[in-house]
Design a protein around this motif. Structure first.
Motif, PDB file in Angstrom:
ATOM      1  N   VAL A  83       0.827  -1.209   0.000  1.00  0.00           N
ATOM      2  CA  VAL A  83       0.000   0.000   0.000  1.00  0.00           C
ATOM      3  C   VAL A  83       0.861   1.258   0.000  1.00  0.00           C
ATOM      4  CG1 VAL A  83      -1.640   1.362   1.374  1.00  0.00           C
ATOM      5  CG2 VAL A  83      -1.996  -1.093   1.092  1.00  0.00           C
ATOM      6  N   VAL A  84       1.875   1.293   0.864  1.00  0.00           N
ATOM      7  CA  VAL A  84       2.711   2.496   0.985  1.00  0.00           C
ATOM      8  C   VAL A  84       3.529   2.727  -0.288  1.00  0.00           C
ATOM      9  CG1 VAL A  84       4.633   3.549   2.231  1.00  0.00           C
ATOM     10  CG2 VAL A  84       2.811   2.398   3.500  1.00  0.00           C
ATOM     11  N   THR A  85       4.176   1.678  -0.802  1.00  0.00           N
ATOM     12  CA  THR A  85       5.008   1.852  -1.997  1.00  0.00           C
ATOM     13  C   THR A  85       4.164   2.176  -3.232  1.00  0.00           C
ATOM     14  OG1 THR A  85       4.992  -0.547  -2.356  1.00  0.00           O
ATOM     15  CG2 THR A  85       6.878   0.387  -1.182  1.00  0.00           C
ATOM     16  N   THR A  86       2.958   1.605  -3.316  1.00  0.00           N
ATOM     17  CA  THR A  86       2.085   1.909  -4.449  1.00  0.00           C
ATOM     18  C   THR A  86       1.619   3.363  -4.384  1.00  0.00           C
ATOM     19  OG1 THR A  86       1.332  -0.390  -4.512  1.00  0.00           O
ATOM     20  CG2 THR A  86      -0.008   1.225  -5.678  1.00  0.00           C
ATOM     21  N   THR A  87       1.328   3.848  -3.191  1.00  0.00           N
ATOM     22  CA  THR A  87       0.912   5.245  -3.031  1.00  0.00           C
ATOM     23  C   THR A  87       2.038   6.190  -3.447  1.00  0.00           C
ATOM     24  OG1 THR A  87      -0.529   4.623  -1.188  1.00  0.00           O
ATOM     25  CG2 THR A  87       0.046   6.954  -1.393  1.00  0.00           C
ATOM     26  N   ILE A  88       3.258   5.893  -3.008  1.00  0.00           N
ATOM     27  CA  ILE A  88       4.400   6.739  -3.378  1.00  0.00           C
ATOM     28  C   ILE A  88       4.605   6.733  -4.888  1.00  0.00           C
ATOM     29  CG2 ILE A  88       6.909   6.983  -3.175  1.00  0.00           C
ATOM     30  CD1 ILE A  88       6.656   5.867  -0.333  1.00  0.00           C
ATOM     31  N   ILE A 111       5.495  12.111   2.293  1.00  0.00           N
ATOM     32  CA  ILE A 111       5.967  11.599   3.587  1.00  0.00           C
ATOM     33  C   ILE A 111       4.826  11.578   4.600  1.00  0.00           C
ATOM     34  CG2 ILE A 111       7.474  12.115   5.547  1.00  0.00           C
ATOM     35  CD1 ILE A 111       9.517  13.199   3.540  1.00  0.00           C
ATOM     36  N   SER A 112       3.999  12.645   4.613  1.00  0.00           N
ATOM     37  CA  SER A 112       2.899  12.725   5.578  1.00  0.00           C
ATOM     38  C   SER A 112       1.876  11.629   5.331  1.00  0.00           C
ATOM     39  CB  SER A 112       2.229  14.097   5.475  1.00  0.00           C
ATOM     40  OG  SER A 112       3.159  15.124   5.753  1.00  0.00           O
ATOM     41  N   ILE A 113       1.482  11.442   4.072  1.00  0.00           N
ATOM     42  CA  ILE A 113       0.481  10.409   3.756  1.00  0.00           C
ATOM     43  C   ILE A 113       1.025   9.014   4.055  1.00  0.00           C
ATOM     44  CG2 ILE A 113      -0.784   9.320   1.852  1.00  0.00           C
ATOM     45  CD1 ILE A 113      -1.182  12.082   0.663  1.00  0.00           C
ATOM     46  N   SER A 114       2.294   8.773   3.728  1.00  0.00           N
ATOM     47  CA  SER A 114       2.894   7.464   4.005  1.00  0.00           C
ATOM     48  C   SER A 114       2.947   7.206   5.513  1.00  0.00           C
ATOM     49  CB  SER A 114       4.309   7.400   3.408  1.00  0.00           C
ATOM     50  OG  SER A 114       4.272   7.561   2.011  1.00  0.00           O
ATOM     51  N   ALA A 115       3.265   8.234   6.287  1.00  0.00           N
ATOM     52  CA  ALA A 115       3.319   8.082   7.743  1.00  0.00           C
ATOM     53  C   ALA A 115       1.941   7.775   8.311  1.00  0.00           C
ATOM     54  CB  ALA A 115       3.878   9.354   8.382  1.00  0.00           C
ATOM     55  N   VAL A 116       0.906   8.455   7.781  1.00  0.00           N
ATOM     56  CA  VAL A 116      -0.465   8.197   8.238  1.00  0.00           C
ATOM     57  C   VAL A 116      -0.890   6.775   7.878  1.00  0.00           C
ATOM     58  CG1 VAL A 116      -2.892   8.814   7.868  1.00  0.00           C
ATOM     59  CG2 VAL A 116      -1.172  10.609   8.166  1.00  0.00           C
ATOM     60  N   PHE A 133       1.058   4.189   7.398  1.00  0.00           N
ATOM     61  CA  PHE A 133       1.815   3.245   8.213  1.00  0.00           C
ATOM     62  C   PHE A 133       1.254   3.181   9.625  1.00  0.00           C
ATOM     63  CE2 PHE A 133       5.385   1.909  10.836  1.00  0.00           C
ATOM     64  CZ  PHE A 133       5.831   0.806  10.136  1.00  0.00           C
ATOM     65  N   LYS A 134       0.982   4.352  10.206  1.00  0.00           N
ATOM     66  CA  LYS A 134       0.482   4.383  11.583  1.00  0.00           C
ATOM     67  C   LYS A 134      -0.914   3.777  11.665  1.00  0.00           C
ATOM     68  CE  LYS A 134      -0.337   7.518  15.471  1.00  0.00           C
ATOM     69  NZ  LYS A 134       0.379   6.616  16.378  1.00  0.00           N
ATOM     70  N   PHE A 135      -1.796   4.138  10.693  1.00  0.00           N
ATOM     71  CA  PHE A 135      -3.169   3.654  10.730  1.00  0.00           C
ATOM     72  C   PHE A 135      -3.216   2.142  10.554  1.00  0.00           C
ATOM     73  CE2 PHE A 135      -7.057   2.478   8.405  1.00  0.00           C
ATOM     74  CZ  PHE A 135      -8.000   2.848   9.347  1.00  0.00           C
ATOM     75  N   LEU A 136      -2.528   1.622   9.524  1.00  0.00           N
ATOM     76  CA  LEU A 136      -2.582   0.191   9.260  1.00  0.00           C
ATOM     77  C   LEU A 136      -1.870  -0.608  10.340  1.00  0.00           C
ATOM     78  CD1 LEU A 136      -1.998   0.161   5.405  1.00  0.00           C
ATOM     79  CD2 LEU A 136      -4.132  -0.245   6.630  1.00  0.00           C
ATOM     80  N   GLU A 151      -4.133  -3.051  12.459  1.00  0.00           N
ATOM     81  CA  GLU A 151      -3.936  -4.472  12.227  1.00  0.00           C
ATOM     82  C   GLU A 151      -2.862  -5.073  13.124  1.00  0.00           C
ATOM     83  OE1 GLU A 151      -3.148  -4.714   8.090  1.00  0.00           O
ATOM     84  OE2 GLU A 151      -5.190  -4.192   7.509  1.00  0.00           O
ATOM     85  N   GLY A 152      -2.268  -4.225  13.985  1.00  0.00           N
ATOM     86  CA  GLY A 152      -1.299  -4.743  14.934  1.00  0.00           C
ATOM     87  C   GLY A 152      -0.026  -5.247  14.312  1.00  0.00           C
ATOM     88  N   VAL A 153       0.431  -4.582  13.187  1.00  0.00           N
ATOM     89  CA  VAL A 153       1.655  -5.028  12.517  1.00  0.00           C
ATOM     90  C   VAL A 153       2.859  -4.831  13.415  1.00  0.00           C
ATOM     91  CG1 VAL A 153       3.148  -4.634  10.535  1.00  0.00           C
ATOM     92  CG2 VAL A 153       0.681  -4.519  10.271  1.00  0.00           C
TER      93      VAL A 153
END
Length: 296
Positions: A222-227, A280-285, A287-290, A294-296
């Motif tokens: 998800v993060v790499t595809t968004t970037i 960076i902000s969207i990726s951080a959000v 990462f933190k949300f997922l 989901e308890g990663v």
């Protein structure tokens, strides 16, 4: 060999990457930020220090440069919202389908779906321009057999976005699919056997065994595809030229226009810095949300 010697030897293996990382990422980022703080022209070179004036002009002035940035940002967000869910969900579906095939067939279909990713964006654009041409494109010729069309795939805003996302998904979904197939192969068969003993349905196994087991890889995808979607440039530049009008002109196209057509490197650098901070902000959000959800 002593323990300290092992640490030193291990450090040598990452040293080339660290040097390249500094030269090709950290230094350009720092230099771009430095330029963004100056009145810097492509023709006249470095001018006076202006502090954050370039940033306030982009965000609050409402002039032509501000309009280029805002239009590019909105169009980029549209592309991200349309492409990322498709690239993640379709890749997962393909990975599950290919994993369910007999082992002899899996390499063939993995290759078929991954081959488009190995082709350059210019070739991809040529293929889809030929497919989607309004007057002589293959798709309109095919739809014409059923009395449909011709449809303006690249000259109408709504169709143009659909065409850009379709070409991007066809081009890059194979990369995400391969990553997710590897993740699925790491899920323990014992968990599925335990689920079968408990009477779990295939859907319940997917929700309660498969998805939790591949959480970290899903987060990575998800993060790499968004970037990658934020950095879209080749498809709209080659397929629609940002049109019709500027309705598909993404942020990178706007930055290039500001730098090389309007010749204002300072403002273009400020746009690039803001774009980097947004990514960076969207990726951080994400990462933190997922991770929290989901308890990663």
């Amino acid at each position: 060999m002593k323990k300290d010697d092992n640490k030193f030897t291990s450090s040598l293996f990452i040293l080339p990457y660290l040097i390249m990382f500094i030269i090709f990422l950290i230094v350009p980022l720092g230099y771009g930020f430095y330029i963004s703080l100056h009145d810097w022209s492509l023709v006249g070179g470095k001018g006076e220090f202006v502090g954050l004036a370039n940033y306030t002009e982009i965000l609050f002035s409402g002039n032509s440069s501000s309009n280029i940035f805002m239009n590019g940002l909105i169009n980029t967000l549209i592309f991200v919202v349309l492409s990322v869910p498709a690239l993640v969900i379709l890749a997962l579906i393909l990975a599950l389908l290919l994993n369910s095939l007999p082992e002899k067939l899996q390499p063939f279909f993995r290759t078929v779906y991954f081959i488009p990713y190995s082709i350059s964006v210019s070739i991809i654009a040529v293929i889809w321009l030929w497919m989607l041409d309004t007057n002589s494109g293959f798709i309109n010729e095919f739809l014409g057999q059923f009395g449909i069309g011709p449809l303006p795939w690249l000259t109408d805003t709504n169709y143009a976005w659909f065409s850009l996302v379709l070409a991007t998904v066809w081009w890059t979904v194979g990369f995400n699919m391969i990553i997710l197939i590897n993740a699925l192969n790491e899920v323990s068969e014992e968990l599925y056997e335990a689920g079968s003993i408990d009477g779990a349905s295939p859907w319940q196994k997917f929700i309660h065994i498969t998805l939790p087991s591949i959480r970290p890889i899903m987060l990575f995808v998800v993060v790499t595809t968004t970037i990658a979607s934020f950095n879209v440039y080749g498809q709209p530049y080659l397929m629609t030229r940002g049109g019709p009008g500027t309705s598909t002109e993404v942020l990178l196209m706007g930055i290039v226009r500001q730098a090389f057509e309007l010749r204002d490197i300072g403002l273009a650098s400020a746009m690039a810095v803001i774009m980097t901070l947004i990514i960076i902000s969207i990726s951080a959000v994400q990462f933190k949300f997922l991770r929290n959800k989901e308890g990663v």
